[in-house]
Scaffold this motif. Structure first.
Motif, PDB file in Angstrom:
ATOM      1  N   ARG A   9       6.847  -0.962  -5.985  1.00 52.32           N
ATOM      2  CA  ARG A   9       7.054  -1.114  -4.657  1.00 52.32           C
ATOM      3  C   ARG A   9       6.667  -2.452  -4.211  1.00 52.32           C
TER       4      ARG A   9
ATOM      5  N   GLN B 182      12.520   8.698  -1.589  1.00 45.35           N
ATOM      6  CA  GLN B 182      12.255   9.103  -0.265  1.00 45.35           C
ATOM      7  C   GLN B 182      13.471   9.813   0.406  1.00 45.35           C
TER       8      GLN B 182
ATOM      9  N   PRO C 163       8.291  10.373   7.426  1.00 49.30           N
ATOM     10  CA  PRO C 163       7.995   9.999   6.067  1.00 49.30           C
ATOM     11  C   PRO C 163       6.386   9.766   5.749  1.00 49.30           C
ATOM     12  N   GLY C 164       5.542   9.597   6.701  1.00 46.48           N
ATOM     13  CA  GLY C 164       4.319   9.222   6.694  1.00 46.48           C
ATOM     14  C   GLY C 164       4.091   7.618   6.160  1.00 46.48           C
TER      15      GLY C 164
ATOM     16  N   HIS D   6      14.420   3.042   0.062  1.00 43.52           N
ATOM     17  CA  HIS D   6      13.343   3.871  -0.579  1.00 43.52           C
ATOM     18  C   HIS D   6      14.135   5.222  -1.094  1.00 43.52           C
TER      19      HIS D   6
ATOM     20  N   ASP E 174       0.906  -1.144   0.057  1.00 44.77           N
ATOM     21  CA  ASP E 174       0.018  -0.145   0.057  1.00 44.77           C
ATOM     22  C   ASP E 174       0.828   1.263   0.165  1.00 44.77           C
ATOM     23  N   SER E 175       0.324   2.511  -0.431  1.00 44.65           N
ATOM     24  CA  SER E 175       1.028   3.511  -0.666  1.00 44.65           C
ATOM     25  C   SER E 175       0.191   4.839  -0.791  1.00 44.65           C
ATOM     26  N   THR E 176       0.270   5.796  -0.168  1.00 43.60           N
ATOM     27  CA  THR E 176      -0.757   7.146  -0.623  1.00 43.60           C
ATOM     28  C   THR E 176       0.461   8.078  -1.235  1.00 43.60           C
ATOM     29  N   ARG E 177       1.406   8.268  -0.586  1.00 44.84           N
ATOM     30  CA  ARG E 177       2.443   9.403  -0.935  1.00 44.84           C
ATOM     31  C   ARG E 177       3.053   9.062  -2.184  1.00 44.84           C
ATOM     32  N   THR E 178       3.834   7.948  -2.115  1.00 43.78           N
ATOM     33  CA  THR E 178       4.709   7.679  -3.241  1.00 43.78           C
ATOM     34  C   THR E 178       4.105   7.228  -4.524  1.00 43.78           C
TER      35      THR E 178
HETATM   36  N1   CP Z   1       6.868   7.872   2.782  1.00 42.40           N
HETATM   37  C1   CP Z   1       6.037   6.746   2.144  1.00 42.40           C
HETATM   38  O1   CP Z   1       6.529   6.131   1.230  1.00 42.40           O
HETATM   39  O2   CP Z   1       4.476   6.967   2.102  1.00 42.40           O
HETATM   40  P1   CP Z   1       3.758   5.920   1.441  1.00 42.40           P
HETATM   41  O3   CP Z   1       3.605   4.610   1.897  1.00 42.40           O
HETATM   42  O4   CP Z   1       2.227   6.570   1.400  1.00 42.40           O
HETATM   43  O5   CP Z   1       4.117   5.953  -0.252  1.00 42.40           O
END
Ligand code: CP
Length: 320
Positions: A111, A142, A276-277, A139, A58-62
């Motif tokens: 990812r 990041q 990093p969230g 990462h 899962d990911s939001t930002r990346t």
């Molecule tokens: N920082 C980071 O990788 O966030 P995500 O998991 O939301 O992509």
């Protein structure tokens, strides 16, 4: 583990200080375009290019920022997740990537839970592969966005973006963190002192030899409080429940390692706060600290993420 051909972007380990600075410079140059403040000049660098986002975690930002980055550069994007793809029927990551490549995409952003998974794809595919986080390994985008955020913060606070002599604490679940690995490689190479802080189960002494050849240094500590007054930046890590770090969240985790309001008050005035969230609010960082617009650089990191991914896509794809 190091990168293969320069056609891929897999890790910060092994990059020289000059190479890191050139990535940070290129990402910084993309900032006005990342926010949409300035449109990209025509012809767009990625016009006619198709980027495949394969996100098996899962990911939001990346994921979103790679998509926005490609689109801001005039390219197109297709997204594939584990759920809803044939990975749920047992197809391997490599077979999935080979099939996506056979459809004629120009790059694969991946990812995955496998440490070294991005390198495995890079070795097998002809198209450029970009590591968007592989297991506990690295990462790297990041890492660049963190370095860009810190360099700009140091410039703002000290009129010098130099990392030499700066102390950056990385706090929490270092063991499971690809973010910590990439940041540590980058920071040490650029001359910073990195303090890795967390419980002995999540930060072991051997992390002090993680990045050998840099100008900076690494120290491991199991107590945060004695260091608070000497930091130029503090990066809080997410406790990774999905990687079985949950056992480390004892009732007193927050009381020992959380960036509470009381701890934040003991940081130097010019210390940047990063994360990093995604954030476990109230575990590794308190709400009011996270939302403190004076020192928190958490959303600045997110914007820097779009710029960084634009820089990486442009360098790997434009003119190819
Ligand atoms: N920082 C980071 O990788 O966030 P995500 O998991 O939301 O992509």
């Amino acid at each position: 583990m190091v990168t293969t051909a320069s056609a891929d972007f897999l890790a910060l380990e092994g990059l020289s200080a000059d190479e890191l600075r050139s990535w940070i410079d290129e990402a910084e140059a993309m900032l006005p375009f990342a926010t949409g403040a300035r449109p990209i000049a025509s012809p767009a660098p990625l016009a006619g290019k198709l980027v495949a986002n394969i996100f098996f975690e899962d990911s939001t930002r990346t994921r979103c920022s790679f998509e926005i980055a490609a689109k801001r550069l005039g390219g197109d994007v297709t997204n594939l997740g584990a759920s809803g793809s044939s990975a749920s029927k047992g197809e391997t990551l490599l077979d999935t990537a080979r099939n996506i490549e056979a459809m004629g995409v120009d790059a694969i952003v991946v990812r995955c839970a496998i440490s070294g998974g991005a390198l495995m794809l890079a070795n097998a595919l002809d198209v450029p592969v970009i590591n968007a986080g592989d297991g506990r390994h690295e990462h790297p985008t990041q890492g660049i966005l963190d370095l860009l955020t810190l360099r700009r913060h140091f410039e703002e606070m000290h009129r010098s973006g130099s990392f030499a002599g700066r102390t950056v604490a990385i706090v929490g679940d270092v063991m499971n963190s690809r973010v910590a690995r990439s940041a540590t490689h980058g920071l040490v190479t650029l001359g910073a002192r990195v303090l890795l802080v967390g419980p002995p189960t999540l930060v072991t002494k051997d992390f002090e030899s993680l990045a050998g050849a840099g100008a900076g240094s690494i120290e491991v500590a199991h107590a945060l409080d004695p260091h608070l007054g000497h930091l130029d930046a503090i990066m809080m890590l997410r406790i990774q429940l999905e990687r079985a770090a949950g056992g480390a969240i004892a009732a007193d985790y927050r009381s020992q390692y959380g960036l509470t309001e009381a701890r934040a008050a003991r940081l130097p005035e010019r210390c940047a706060i990063l994360h990093p969230g995604p954030v476990n609010r109230g575990v590794e960082i308190d709400d009011r600290v996270m939302d403190d617009r004076r020192l928190s650089r958490i959303l600045t990191q997110v914007t820097a993420g779009v710029a960084t991914r634009m820089a990486v896509l442009r360098r790997l794809l434009a003119g190819r």
